[in-house]
Design an enzyme around this catalytic site. Structure first.
Site, PDB file in Angstrom:
ATOM      1  N   GLU A  38     -30.193  69.487  21.232  1.00 52.39           N
ATOM      2  CA  GLU A  38     -31.134  70.618  21.296  1.00 52.39           C
ATOM      3  C   GLU A  38     -32.196  70.319  22.372  1.00 52.39           C
ATOM      4  O   GLU A  38     -32.577  69.155  22.565  1.00 52.39           O
ATOM      5  CB  GLU A  38     -31.797  70.716  19.911  1.00 52.39           C
ATOM      6  CG  GLU A  38     -32.806  71.802  19.718  1.00 52.39           C
ATOM      7  CD  GLU A  38     -33.412  71.744  18.291  1.00 52.39           C
ATOM      8  OE1 GLU A  38     -33.181  70.764  17.546  1.00 52.39           O
ATOM      9  OE2 GLU A  38     -34.102  72.709  17.923  1.00 52.39           O
ATOM     10  N   LYS A 109     -31.708  80.085  18.336  1.00 53.57           N
ATOM     11  CA  LYS A 109     -31.849  79.495  16.995  1.00 53.57           C
ATOM     12  C   LYS A 109     -32.477  80.481  16.005  1.00 53.57           C
ATOM     13  O   LYS A 109     -33.597  80.968  16.213  1.00 53.57           O
ATOM     14  CB  LYS A 109     -32.712  78.236  17.116  1.00 53.57           C
ATOM     15  CG  LYS A 109     -32.795  77.384  15.871  1.00 53.57           C
ATOM     16  CD  LYS A 109     -33.598  76.106  16.191  1.00 53.57           C
ATOM     17  CE  LYS A 109     -33.623  75.118  15.047  1.00 53.57           C
ATOM     18  NZ  LYS A 109     -34.417  73.914  15.412  1.00 53.57           N
ATOM     19  N   CYS A 142     -29.401  72.661  15.247  1.00 60.25           N
ATOM     20  CA  CYS A 142     -30.168  71.759  14.387  1.00 60.25           C
ATOM     21  C   CYS A 142     -30.413  72.318  12.984  1.00 60.25           C
ATOM     22  O   CYS A 142     -29.501  72.394  12.190  1.00 60.25           O
ATOM     23  CB  CYS A 142     -31.454  71.344  15.091  1.00 60.25           C
ATOM     24  SG  CYS A 142     -32.070  69.764  14.454  1.00 60.25           S
ATOM     25  N   VAL A 169     -35.055  65.032  12.880  1.00 59.69           N
ATOM     26  CA  VAL A 169     -36.053  64.030  12.496  1.00 59.69           C
ATOM     27  C   VAL A 169     -35.908  63.662  11.018  1.00 59.69           C
ATOM     28  O   VAL A 169     -36.398  62.634  10.587  1.00 59.69           O
ATOM     29  CB  VAL A 169     -37.489  64.509  12.798  1.00 59.69           C
ATOM     30  CG1 VAL A 169     -37.738  64.566  14.286  1.00 59.69           C
ATOM     31  CG2 VAL A 169     -37.784  65.866  12.167  1.00 59.69           C
TER      32      VAL A 169
HETATM   33  C1  ACM Z   1     -34.784  70.711  14.046  1.00 62.83           C
HETATM   34  O1  ACM Z   1     -34.365  71.822  13.755  1.00 62.83           O
HETATM   35  N1  ACM Z   1     -35.000  70.352  15.298  1.00 62.83           N
HETATM   36  C2  ACM Z   1     -35.045  69.721  13.005  1.00 62.83           C
END
Ligand code: ACM
Length: 264
Positions: A38, A109, A142, A169
């Site tokens: 990402e 996203k 992510c 993370v």
């Molecule tokens: C994330 O969506 N970068 C944890």
């Protein structure tokens, strides 16, 4: 079909250097599809929307997209990359699919994580699939991992392979993606980044452990939490197209959506 990922440490605020690093690391690699993390060129932990605005690029005039298109053309592979996108005054956490003929697909996203909500606009692109060399490919980013609806929607739209650029993370995702693959009988490639970002708002440590998972939830290849590596494997798409989990159970045909109304 040969698929894989490049796990590495993007340097915050240095898209040109990050592009050069990707070009050097992927030149000569023999693959069909390679997934990058990402926000693979800008870094992740923006101070605010102004800083993101400065670093985000419009795909129509992006040196990064231009460089990646050239890289794909020279090496005849396809890339799925995280990208900070500026478009008509909006800022998206986007994944681009780029091939030898240039930009093919973009996914913005849907599920923004934590402080991303302060500086990114929520995604507005549908969960569509695209075909690459006979494979149906779905893209998620992510934190979309925590919403099983995303992988399911892509799988119901025919995805054989989920490409999943990430900047993780937390430590739950890698295990969860085994289930996302198993419950949909699809391959998944989670490309996570490594390293630490020390920024005005604090410090983030990214968890690496990128992985390629098969349709039975098996880890086919993976990396540790801090190595930089290009990892590839050959996959058989027919395994993803078999939706039987026992001879009497089909993952899709056995669904009872008339009882699932509360989730839509
Ligand atoms: C994330 O969506 N970068 C944890």
């Amino acid at each position: 079909m040969r698929v894989g990922y490049y796990q590495y440490h993007p340097e915050f605020g240095a898209p040109k250097r990050n592009l050069e690093k990707v070009e050097d690391s992927l030149a000569g690699v023999d693959a069909d599809i390679i997934v990058l993390p990402e926000l693979a060129f800008t870094g992740y932990f923006f101070e605010d929307r102004d800083e993101l605005q400065e670093l985000a690029e419009d795909v129509s005039e992006s040196p990064t997209v231009h460089g990646l298109s050239r890289l794909c053309k020279n090496n005849t592979f396809y890339l799925v990359v995280g990208f900070a996108e500026r478009c008509k005054g909006r800022l998206y956490n986007t994944a681009l699919v780029i091939g030898p003929s240039g930009l093919l697909h973009r996914y913005r996203k849907l599920h923004l994580f934590n402080t991303e909500k302060e500086y990114f606009d929520p995604g507005d692109t549908p969960l569509n699939t695209l075909e690459i060399r006979g494979a149906k490919v779905g893209v998620m980013i992510c934190f979309d991992w925590v919403f099983p609806e995303v992988a399911r929607t892509l799988a119901l739209r025919g995805a054989d392979l989920l490409c999943h650029p990430s900047n993780l993370v937390l430590t739950y995702c890698q295990k969860t993606m085994l289930t996302r693959s198993l419950e949909n009988s699809v391959y998944s490639v989670t490309a996570n980044r490594t390293g630490k970002e020390t920024r005005p708002r604090g410090e983030l440590l990214f968890t690496g452990q990128s992985q390629i998972v098969g349709p039975k939830g098996e880890v086919i290849a993976s990396s540790n939490s801090d190595e930089e590596a290009v990892v590839l494997c050959d996959i058989d798409l027919s395994d993803a197209r078999n939706k039987l989990i026992t001879e009497n159970n089909n993952l899709f045909a056995d669904r009872r959506p008339e009882f699932y109304d509360s989730i839509v």
